[in-house]
Design a protein around this motif. Structure first.
Motif, PDB file in Angstrom:
ATOM      1  N   LEU A   5       0.832  -1.201   0.000  1.00  0.00           N
ATOM      2  CA  LEU A   5       0.000   0.000   0.000  1.00  0.00           C
ATOM      3  C   LEU A   5       0.865   1.249   0.000  1.00  0.00           C
ATOM      4  O   LEU A   5       1.876   1.326   0.690  1.00  0.00           O
ATOM      5  N   GLY A   6       0.430   2.233  -0.774  1.00  0.00           N
ATOM      6  CA  GLY A   6       1.093   3.528  -0.745  1.00  0.00           C
ATOM      7  C   GLY A   6       0.642   4.302   0.483  1.00  0.00           C
ATOM      8  O   GLY A   6      -0.317   3.930   1.174  1.00  0.00           O
ATOM      9  N   LEU A   7       1.335   5.379   0.759  1.00  0.00           N
ATOM     10  CA  LEU A   7       1.013   6.195   1.928  1.00  0.00           C
ATOM     11  C   LEU A   7      -0.422   6.723   1.851  1.00  0.00           C
ATOM     12  O   LEU A   7      -1.169   6.651   2.830  1.00  0.00           O
ATOM     13  N   HIS A   8      -0.824   7.222   0.681  1.00  0.00           N
ATOM     14  CA  HIS A   8      -2.174   7.774   0.547  1.00  0.00           C
ATOM     15  C   HIS A   8      -3.233   6.686   0.734  1.00  0.00           C
ATOM     16  O   HIS A   8      -4.292   6.944   1.294  1.00  0.00           O
ATOM     17  N   GLU A   9      -2.930   5.474   0.299  1.00  0.00           N
ATOM     18  CA  GLU A   9      -3.889   4.370   0.482  1.00  0.00           C
ATOM     19  C   GLU A   9      -4.013   3.988   1.953  1.00  0.00           C
ATOM     20  O   GLU A   9      -5.116   3.728   2.446  1.00  0.00           O
ATOM     21  N   THR A  10      -2.897   3.983   2.642  1.00  0.00           N
ATOM     22  CA  THR A  10      -2.913   3.679   4.073  1.00  0.00           C
ATOM     23  C   THR A  10      -3.710   4.745   4.838  1.00  0.00           C
ATOM     24  O   THR A  10      -4.517   4.414   5.710  1.00  0.00           O
ATOM     25  N   LEU A  11      -3.502   6.002   4.483  1.00  0.00           N
ATOM     26  CA  LEU A  11      -4.229   7.079   5.148  1.00  0.00           C
ATOM     27  C   LEU A  11      -5.732   6.991   4.858  1.00  0.00           C
ATOM     28  O   LEU A  11      -6.551   7.234   5.741  1.00  0.00           O
ATOM     29  N   GLU A  12      -6.086   6.629   3.626  1.00  0.00           N
ATOM     30  CA  GLU A  12      -7.498   6.475   3.289  1.00  0.00           C
ATOM     31  C   GLU A  12      -8.134   5.320   4.052  1.00  0.00           C
ATOM     32  O   GLU A  12      -9.286   5.409   4.489  1.00  0.00           O
ATOM     33  N   LEU A  13      -7.394   4.236   4.243  1.00  0.00           N
ATOM     34  CA  LEU A  13      -7.910   3.121   5.034  1.00  0.00           C
ATOM     35  C   LEU A  13      -8.112   3.521   6.491  1.00  0.00           C
ATOM     36  O   LEU A  13      -9.091   3.124   7.123  1.00  0.00           O
ATOM     37  N   HIS A  14      -7.191   4.327   7.014  1.00  0.00           N
ATOM     38  CA  HIS A  14      -7.352   4.822   8.387  1.00  0.00           C
ATOM     39  C   HIS A  14      -8.595   5.706   8.494  1.00  0.00           C
ATOM     40  O   HIS A  14      -9.336   5.629   9.478  1.00  0.00           O
ATOM     41  N   ILE A  57     -10.945  -4.281   7.197  1.00  0.00           N
ATOM     42  CA  ILE A  57     -10.032  -3.143   6.996  1.00  0.00           C
ATOM     43  C   ILE A  57      -8.755  -3.328   7.810  1.00  0.00           C
ATOM     44  O   ILE A  57      -7.652  -3.052   7.328  1.00  0.00           O
ATOM     45  N   GLN A  58      -8.901  -3.820   9.031  1.00  0.00           N
ATOM     46  CA  GLN A  58      -7.740  -4.016   9.892  1.00  0.00           C
ATOM     47  C   GLN A  58      -6.772  -5.045   9.315  1.00  0.00           C
ATOM     48  O   GLN A  58      -5.559  -4.949   9.524  1.00  0.00           O
ATOM     49  N   LYS A  59      -7.286  -6.006   8.559  1.00  0.00           N
ATOM     50  CA  LYS A  59      -6.405  -6.998   7.921  1.00  0.00           C
ATOM     51  C   LYS A  59      -5.465  -6.314   6.936  1.00  0.00           C
ATOM     52  O   LYS A  59      -4.306  -6.719   6.796  1.00  0.00           O
ATOM     53  N   PHE A  60      -5.953  -5.299   6.239  1.00  0.00           N
ATOM     54  CA  PHE A  60      -5.115  -4.585   5.287  1.00  0.00           C
ATOM     55  C   PHE A  60      -4.056  -3.747   5.982  1.00  0.00           C
ATOM     56  O   PHE A  60      -2.987  -3.496   5.428  1.00  0.00           O
ATOM     57  N   LEU A  61      -4.346  -3.294   7.188  1.00  0.00           N
ATOM     58  CA  LEU A  61      -3.435  -2.402   7.892  1.00  0.00           C
ATOM     59  C   LEU A  61      -2.425  -3.138   8.755  1.00  0.00           C
ATOM     60  O   LEU A  61      -1.469  -2.531   9.225  1.00  0.00           O
ATOM     61  N   SER A  62      -2.636  -4.432   8.969  1.00  0.00           N
ATOM     62  CA  SER A  62      -1.687  -5.169   9.832  1.00  0.00           C
ATOM     63  C   SER A  62      -0.567  -5.801   9.028  1.00  0.00           C
ATOM     64  O   SER A  62      -0.583  -5.864   7.834  1.00  0.00           O
TER      65      SER A  62
END
Length: 62
Positions: A5-14, A57-62
């Protein structure tokens, strides 16, 4: 998974995670004070769906 994930994608997921947490809190709170049983059932179903979406969503962020 976070490595892809790019930074912008991570921020959008948050941001999406924050929104879904707000939805879950609202559905749980309103289901406790609702008078109509059908409305309570709808709110509880929404809360259950929100919990599932939060976990996804948390699965994508871990």
């Amino acid at each position: 998974m976070n490595n892809n994930l790019g930074l912008h994608e991570t921020l959008e997921l948050h941001e999406l995670l924050l929104f879904k947490n707000t939805c879950l809190t609202k559905a749980n709170t309103l289901s406790e004070v609702a008078q109509d049983q059908e409305l309570k059932n709808i709110l509880k179903a929404d809360a259950k769906a929100s919990q599932s979406e939060i976990q996804d969503i948390q699965k994508f962020l871990s």
